[in-house]
Design an enzyme around this catalytic site. Structure first.
Site, short mmCIF file in Angstrom:
data_model
loop_
_atom_site.label_atom_id
_atom_site.label_comp_id
_atom_site.label_asym_id
_atom_site.label_seq_id
_atom_site.Cartn_x
_atom_site.Cartn_y
_atom_site.Cartn_z
N THR A 178 108.65 34.48 64.85
CA THR A 178 107.24 34.74 65.14
C THR A 178 107.02 36.23 65.36
OG1 THR A 178 105.37 34.30 66.65
CG2 THR A 178 107.56 34.30 67.64
N ASN A 198 104.49 37.06 67.14
CA ASN A 198 103.64 37.04 68.33
C ASN A 198 104.50 36.97 69.60
OD1 ASN A 198 101.99 36.16 70.49
ND2 ASN A 198 100.51 35.24 69.07
N GLU A 219 101.86 32.64 54.83
CA GLU A 219 101.55 31.25 55.20
C GLU A 219 100.67 30.62 54.14
OE1 GLU A 219 99.72 31.15 59.07
OE2 GLU A 219 101.57 31.74 60.07
N ASP A 262 102.82 27.01 64.38
CA ASP A 262 101.49 27.37 63.92
C ASP A 262 100.50 26.72 64.88
OD1 ASP A 262 100.16 28.75 61.51
OD2 ASP A 262 98.93 26.99 61.89
N SER A 263 99.51 27.49 65.29
CA SER A 263 98.58 26.95 66.28
C SER A 263 97.16 27.37 65.95
CB SER A 263 98.98 27.42 67.68
OG SER A 263 99.25 28.80 67.67
N PHE A 322 96.38 35.97 75.53
CA PHE A 322 96.07 36.62 74.25
C PHE A 322 94.94 35.87 73.54
CE2 PHE A 322 98.07 33.82 71.01
CZ PHE A 322 98.81 32.98 71.83
N LYS A 353 98.12 27.77 82.47
CA LYS A 353 98.39 27.73 81.03
C LYS A 353 99.84 27.37 80.77
CE LYS A 353 98.20 30.04 76.63
NZ LYS A 353 98.17 31.23 75.81
P1 IMP Z 1 99.26 31.60 64.08
O1 IMP Z 1 100.09 32.74 64.57
O2 IMP Z 1 99.00 31.64 62.61
O3 IMP Z 1 99.80 30.30 64.56
O4 IMP Z 1 97.83 31.80 64.71
C1 IMP Z 1 97.53 31.29 65.95
C2 IMP Z 1 96.14 31.79 66.34
O5 IMP Z 1 95.47 30.74 67.06
C3 IMP Z 1 96.21 32.95 67.30
O6 IMP Z 1 96.15 34.20 66.64
C4 IMP Z 1 94.97 32.73 68.16
O7 IMP Z 1 93.84 33.22 67.51
C5 IMP Z 1 94.90 31.21 68.24
N1 IMP Z 1 95.72 30.70 69.35
C6 IMP Z 1 96.76 29.83 69.26
N2 IMP Z 1 97.30 29.59 70.46
C7 IMP Z 1 96.61 30.33 71.33
C8 IMP Z 1 96.73 30.52 72.75
O8 IMP Z 1 97.61 29.98 73.43
N3 IMP Z 1 95.83 31.35 73.28
C9 IMP Z 1 94.86 31.99 72.59
N4 IMP Z 1 94.71 31.87 71.27
C10 IMP Z 1 95.59 31.04 70.63
#
Ligand code: IMP
Length: 189
Positions: free
Chosen positions: A8, A10, A37, A66-67, A141, A163
């Site tokens: 990741t 992130n 992705e 992925d979220s 974030f 959280k």
């Molecule tokens: P990914 O990195 O492609 O999975 O994108 C996830 C995105 O979903 C993040 O950049 C946020 O915009 C949003 N997101 C997912 N989880 C969270 C969280 O725990 N807090 C705030 N935003 C989240």
């Protein structure tokens, strides 16, 4: 104990995952890389595909996550496109989209994909809540400043302890951890 990579870019995601997995004595290592992705509506579909790409490059047991934030009044937008939407309009933009909207219901979804190169497993976690009227809080974030989970009046950005206990990511990583301990027993015992 086998190490496992969490691919990741992130840092927040990594720290949240690490703190869940510590309790299970699972050692994750941060692979600070991102992979192209696929576009899909479900986080699990994206995670499954990214895990395969990650394994092809890293050649080690790897998890990806992925979220996204699914807003009911926007038919689930931004959902699996949350990272992109956040970059484009931020949480202020989301508040603007919901300006005259009474239905503030939203859900965070986290999908983890684990692969050992032979098989891929998916683990999901969700938390429902509401989009606040204003940004509140300094921690966390992305959309944390506008998301107040069910059971709390504070946003995730105001109450990181809550959280950490209740989040979508906590739930998906707990499911993964329980499964992975069994997997290790089977494969290393
Ligand atoms: P990914 O990195 O492609 O999975 O994108 C996830 C995105 O979903 C993040 O950049 C946020 O915009 C949003 N997101 C997912 N989880 C969270 C969280 O725990 N807090 C705030 N935003 C989240």
């Amino acid at each position: 104990m086998k190490r496992i990579l969490f691919a990741t870019s992130n840092e927040h995601k990594f720290r949240e995952a690490e703190s869940v997995l510590k309790a299970y004595s699972i050692k994750i290592v941060h692979a600070n890389v991102s992979f192209p992705e696929i576009r899909a509506d479900e986080c699990s579909t994206v995670a499954r595909s990214t895990a395969t790409t990650a394994f092809e490059q890293l050649r080690e047991h790897v998890i990806v996550e992925d979220s996204g934030l699914f807003v009911e009044a926007l038919n689930g937008f931004p959902g699996a496109y949350s990272a992109w939407a956040y970059k484009k309009i931020g949480s202020k933009g989301l508040l603007e989209l919901l300006k005259n909207e009474g239905n503030r219901k939203a859900e965070f979804v986290s999908a983890i994909a684990f692969t050992d190169g032979k098989k891929t497993e998916i683990f999901e976690g969700r938390i429902e809540g509401e989009i606040t009227q204003k940004e509140r809080g300094k921690n966390g974030f992305a959309f944390d400043v506008v998301f107040a989970p069910v059971g709390s009046v504070k946003t995730f950005a105001e109450d990181t302890e809550y959280k950490q206990k209740k989040s979508h990511r906590r739930k998906s990583f707990e499911k993964f951890a329980e499964w992975y301990l069994n997997y290790l027993k089977k494969h290393e015992g």
